[in-house]
Design a protein around this motif. Structure first.
Motif, short mmCIF file in Angstrom:
data_model
loop_
_atom_site.label_atom_id
_atom_site.label_comp_id
_atom_site.label_asym_id
_atom_site.label_seq_id
_atom_site.Cartn_x
_atom_site.Cartn_y
_atom_site.Cartn_z
N GLY A 13 0.89 -1.16 0.00
CA GLY A 13 0.00 0.00 0.00
C GLY A 13 0.92 1.20 0.00
N GLY A 14 0.79 2.04 0.98
CA GLY A 14 1.78 3.08 1.24
C GLY A 14 1.84 4.17 0.18
N LYS A 15 3.04 4.58 -0.13
CA LYS A 15 3.27 5.81 -0.89
C LYS A 15 2.51 5.88 -2.22
CE LYS A 15 7.92 6.75 0.85
NZ LYS A 15 9.33 6.67 0.52
N ALA A 16 2.48 4.79 -2.94
CA ALA A 16 1.89 4.86 -4.27
C ALA A 16 1.05 3.61 -4.51
CB ALA A 16 2.99 4.96 -5.32
N VAL A 17 0.00 3.76 -5.26
CA VAL A 17 -0.90 2.65 -5.55
C VAL A 17 -0.60 2.14 -6.95
CG1 VAL A 17 -3.30 1.96 -5.66
CG2 VAL A 17 -2.63 3.90 -4.25
N TYR A 18 -0.26 0.88 -7.07
CA TYR A 18 0.15 0.36 -8.36
C TYR A 18 -0.69 -0.83 -8.82
CZ TYR A 18 4.37 3.13 -7.54
OH TYR A 18 5.23 4.15 -7.29
N PRO A 19 -1.82 -0.58 -9.44
CA PRO A 19 -2.57 -1.72 -9.97
C PRO A 19 -1.77 -2.51 -11.00
CG PRO A 19 -3.52 0.38 -10.71
CD PRO A 19 -2.52 0.69 -9.67
N SER A 20 -0.85 -1.84 -11.69
CA SER A 20 -0.01 -2.55 -12.68
C SER A 20 0.81 -3.63 -12.01
CB SER A 20 0.90 -1.57 -13.41
OG SER A 20 1.73 -0.90 -12.50
N SER A 21 1.25 -3.35 -10.79
CA SER A 21 2.05 -4.32 -10.05
C SER A 21 1.24 -5.58 -9.74
CB SER A 21 2.55 -3.67 -8.76
OG SER A 21 3.24 -4.59 -7.97
N VAL A 22 -0.05 -5.40 -9.48
CA VAL A 22 -0.93 -6.53 -9.24
C VAL A 22 -0.96 -7.43 -10.48
CG1 VAL A 22 -3.29 -7.26 -8.73
CG2 VAL A 22 -2.34 -5.21 -7.61
N LEU A 23 -1.20 -6.80 -11.63
CA LEU A 23 -1.26 -7.57 -12.88
C LEU A 23 0.04 -8.33 -13.12
CD1 LEU A 23 -2.90 -4.97 -15.34
CD2 LEU A 23 -4.04 -6.63 -13.84
N MET A 24 1.16 -7.63 -12.93
CA MET A 24 2.46 -8.21 -13.27
C MET A 24 2.84 -9.39 -12.37
SD MET A 24 3.71 -6.74 -15.91
CE MET A 24 3.63 -5.24 -16.91
N ASN A 25 2.37 -9.36 -11.13
CA ASN A 25 2.70 -10.45 -10.21
C ASN A 25 1.73 -11.62 -10.31
OD1 ASN A 25 5.05 -9.88 -8.21
ND2 ASN A 25 4.05 -7.91 -8.52
#
Lengths: 429, 429
Positions: free
Chosen positions: B131-143
């Motif tokens: 969570g924290g500093k930045a929200v990265y939905p792209s990171s969800v997809l990539m993992n």
């Protein structure tokens, strides 16, 4: 060997008992290992020489730490001719099998877009070869050949020497046959640290593989991230899945082949036949009496030997997948059909003539295998361990133009405006 | 940005400075992380709930730790429609690229001998999403997508919630689109421990992937061996290799796209053109003034931003391979020819329209990439991370008979008589 009924409870208890052997449970040695690592990192050769004096009772310095060509020549004279012949034969099989694992770079093309993966061997690999209790030239072949086949430019080996400064001749001969480039007389956690950080004498490598005692295992885990490592090896394991068609004498002999490795080794039979269970137990007792490593075998069977009788083959297979053994033999009716249901095992030996030691030495597949249930997520050492893949991305102007607003949108949602800017700037005219 | 002449010395100093960012150097947090891990291992849910209260200020218990279908529905209502549309487009590209990575089981046959490798997906994967500093939905997809493509049966996600017990809607939507099976509101080292050992609420998994802060990184390293992990992620990096043909405005924008990630991010230009070096530096200054994450960018450029001028392309390429950057752009004459010489890079972006953020979101290749020089031995996250390979060995009686004396010989040389016995017993009649 104790015989138990396979139940969810016995399965759970056995698993818990097996997992106690994990190197992860020896945290009491962690501070010693960290001290060695930090000392080698800081004091380099000096620390390596001191530890070699302390632990191996050998006087090693910059002038003699590296094994010379003369020492290798001498080793050839000392080694049994028959062993050399069989090393050469095994080497052909191991190389041939591992060559099938080579992966190609690949790319796809689509209207201005090239995507792919570029496969490159790692540049420098370090192989650790233990001295100590047993001398395993086969281990040298199994660790070195995947790196060689992958195309690793420099393969460095570390192995402890005796108090006389000598390395076992069979280790040197196997290393030379397999194509090791440089061999250093250093063992234990200090060898792992030396290869992870480099010293004046020992080169830094990119990946460290090879078995070792608890200090070596913990040192490998500690340097993970600075370098890559293979899996953390635990004690040997065999699990035989057999039905009433199996020959109890063969099954017993195969169980003992792993039980003899060390007192922590595990040998398990899971069978649907009570009669087989009984006969295997009797055969084990007979063999133990005549085998040279009787004391070790007795202890490992007492600690981690089990004969488990299952209700049916489905229940047996569930247990096999849950235990996720390093070595697994299928000695049943229609063993290939059973194999399709095995999800977790380091190596699967199929049929009554595929005795486990065949894989240890000769058949070609690697004997460095995941232990302690880690076959659920780790694989045998392979060419894969010595390559890495770089993603390849190439878009033409037209291809980027088609989707540039999508990327800008995504970046802005993630509040990364410099990301969005890098795309926008290309279409600002 | 500072501009330096590329020399062996400057290269060495920069490398040392970059490597200081490695999670391996934050051993001062190790005891805190180990305490959290041991507590979760022992007290399970209880410990997880306490840490969530302490670190995330959220009241989470067994009744609400798992994200419900209602919460996911609500997230769809809250999320920007445009973002959802671009997530869906990106997902198609990412899935398509990763499907090309699928590997087949294989076998060879030869006169009574079957050898091969059986490829099986791991059963359960855990994905950590910060969570924290930045929200990265792209990171969800990539993992998630590599696991999904590999055929993982159960994908579990852990991510911290806010004090209000809510997870970012874009994270939930991305997770649902990618096919995550279960989502739990737990973050930090406690999330990693929960997935490694299992608690009453959070299932144990076989492999844990995903980025995170230093506590997450150290926790992943600590549980390695109990489970598998992806590489230990360090701060973002970009290295642009450019000659006089490059557009300085594009190069500057791309450098800044990584510099904005955080203060530890690194952005390096290596160029053979002094003029380009000067112009890029000017463009960087101009962009920084107008970008929203100005403060972060200024700090990361000050810490880890370099423009390096090389004598010639060979020297430049040597430095590229030595630095082994996470992201690498080739913006030169004949960039594909240059690519053939790049040995170490997480992802290689080729040509002036292959801007790095294209790979972060959209093109398909994974954005989880090796950092901190680990591209020398690690690869991008891929389907490979979610499979394992079991060796297959099957010999007929005749095939074993042909070589049985060789194996016995080898075993006896290694003084493993029970190994020899297991082969002998099959030919004792």
């Amino acid at each position: 060997m104790r015989t138990l009924k396979l139940t969810k409870d016995s399965q759970k208890n056995i698993l818990e008992s097996l997992l106690k052997r994990s190197p992860n449970n020896y945290t009491e040695y962690e501070s010693t290992v960290n001290e060695i690592i930090n000392n080698v990192k800081e004091n380099r050769d000096k620390a390596v020489f001191e530890y070699t004096k302390k632990f191996d009772k050998a006087d090693v310095d910059a002038s003699n730490i590296r094994v010379t060509e003369e020492e290798i020549k001498e080793a050839y004279e000392l080694v049994d001719e028959k062993l050399l012949a069989v090393i050469k034969k095994a080497l052909v099989n191991i190389r041939k099998y591992h060559e099938k694992q080579l992966q190609n770079s690949w790319f796809t093309t689509e209207d201005g877009i090239i995507l792919g993966q570029k496969v490159t061997p790692i540049a420098k690999a370090g192989v650790y070869v233990p001295g100590g209790k047993a001398v395993y030239p086969s281990s040298v072949l199994m660790n070195v050949l995947p790196a060689k086949v992958a195309g690793v430019e420099k393969i460095v080996m570390c192995t402890p020497c005796g108090a006389d400064g000598k390395v076992y001749p069979s280790t040197l001969v196997a290393a030379n046959e397999a194509g090791v480039d440089e061999i250093y007389k250093v063992g234990g956690a200090q060898a792992i640290a030396a290869m992870a950080f480099g010293t004046e004498s020992v080169p830094k490598v990119d990946k460290i593989v090879g078995p070792g005692n608890i200090f070596v295992a913990l040192a490998k885990k500690a340097v993970f991230g600075y370098v890559s490592i293979d899996s953390i090896a635990g004690p040997s394991e065999i699990l035989v899945l057999a039905d009433e068609t199996a020959n109890p004498r063969y099954v017993a002999a195969d169980l003992l082949s792993q039980a003899e490795h060390d007192e922590m080794a595990s040998a398990i039979l899971i069978t649907t036949s009570e009669e087989l269970a009984k006969k295997v137990s009797e055969e084990v007792d007979k063999f133990v009496e005549v085998l040279s490593r009787k004391e070790i075998i007795e202890k490992s069977l007492e600690n981690y030997g089990y004969i488990l009788v299952a209700e049916d083959m489905d229940e047996a297979i569930d247990a096999v997948n849950d235990i996720a053994s390093e070595h697994m033999e299928i000695v049943t009716r229609d063993p290939f059909s059973v194999m399709t249901k095995i999800k977790n095992a380091g190596a699967i030996f199929i049929g009554e003539y595929s005795s486990e030691p065949l894989g240890d030495y000769f058949a070609g597949p690697n004997h460095v295998l995941p232990t302690n249930g880690t076959a659920k997520f780790f694989s045998a050492l392979s060419v894969d361990d010595f390559i890495k893949k770089s993603s390849i991305i190439s878009y033409s102007r037209e291809a980027l133009e088609r989707i540039h607003t999508d990327i800008e949108q995504f970046a802005e949602c993630e509040k990364l405006t410099a990301h969005a800017n890098s795309i926008k700037v290309r279409f600002e005219d």
